[in-house]
Design an enzyme around this catalytic site. Structure first.
Site, short mmCIF file in Angstrom:
data_model
loop_
_atom_site.label_atom_id
_atom_site.label_comp_id
_atom_site.label_asym_id
_atom_site.label_seq_id
_atom_site.Cartn_x
_atom_site.Cartn_y
_atom_site.Cartn_z
CG ASP A 1 91.64 65.24 -56.42
OD1 ASP A 1 90.61 65.65 -55.85
OD2 ASP A 1 91.64 64.23 -57.15
CG ASN B 1 82.01 62.19 -62.02
OD1 ASN B 1 81.70 62.66 -63.11
ND2 ASN B 1 82.39 60.93 -61.88
CG HIS C 1 89.20 61.68 -55.33
ND1 HIS C 1 89.54 62.54 -56.36
CD2 HIS C 1 88.05 61.07 -55.76
CE1 HIS C 1 88.66 62.45 -57.33
NE2 HIS C 1 87.75 61.57 -57.00
CG ASN D 1 81.75 61.06 -57.88
OD1 ASN D 1 82.79 61.71 -57.88
ND2 ASN D 1 81.68 59.82 -58.34
#
Length: 203
Positions: free
Chosen positions: A95, A116, A19, A70
């Site tokens: 990613d 998100n 991430h 997010n």
């Protein structure tokens, strides 16, 4: 002026996560083009510099939001507003589980596809920003996605990860010139990766 934002999570525990691939990409660009030191701005770690293109140098700001993945839109939206920029002046590196490992795709606009961080940015600046998607592959089951993206790359993946990051940095003049399709082509030329099902077999 161009903003190159990488998505990721702050803190040492997340540093090697899939991430945080977007952070790694913008760091590679900043290092290759000798941007200035990091400082805290816009709820982010930011570095300023320029990227040389055939038409001259293009000023750029590297942005690594510290708001957690997010909520990245809070930081990115603040920076765009400060510099009075448009979504076309923003490139977001992140990613992408729906691309095979090592694949790279540029895209402008569209939906969030369950990401998100992308959704948060679109809520702040609208959907028509430029997206640099770094393929990580998919764990094969939707229930496994969260654990997968928050896990580190395996050592065995190091070669293609490093190659893709170097390619993103080396080809950056095309990105700075607004030649997104040529940038994608050059990144894949410099760091070739097989087209494959992102849900391929895994250990």
């Amino acid at each position: 002026m161009l903003i190159l934002a990488g998505l990721g999570n702050p803190g040492d525990r997340y540093a090697g996560n899939r991430h945080n691939f977007g952070w790694s990409a913008v760091d590679a660009i900043a290092d290759r083009w000798r941007f200035g030191p990091e400082r805290r701005r816009f709820q982010a770690l930011a570095r300023e510099g320029s990227i040389e293109t055939p038409s001259g140098a293009v000023r750029a700001l590297i942005l690594k939001p510290q708001t957690f993945y997010n909520e990245s839109g809070r930081s990115v939206g603040e920076a765009l507003k400060f510099f009075k920029l448009q979504p076309a002046d923003l490139v977001v590196f992140y990613d992408e589980i729906d691309l095979a490992p090592g694949r790279f795709r540029m895209k402008t606009g569209g939906g969030a596809a369950g990401n998100n961080g992308v959704r948060s940015i679109a809520a702040q600046v609208g959907p028509e920003f430029r997206r640099a998607r770094l393929g990580t592959g998919h764990p094969g089951d939707k229930a496994l996605v969260q654990g997968f993206v928050l896990s580190d790359f395996h050592k065995a993946e190091g070669d293609w990860v490093d190659a893709l990051l170097r390619a993103c940095a080396e080809a950056a003049p095309l990105l700075a010139a607004g030649e997104d399709e040529k940038y994608q082509t050059e990144v894949m030329r410099l760091a070739p990766a097989e087209k494959a099902d992102p849900r391929g077999a895994r250990d």
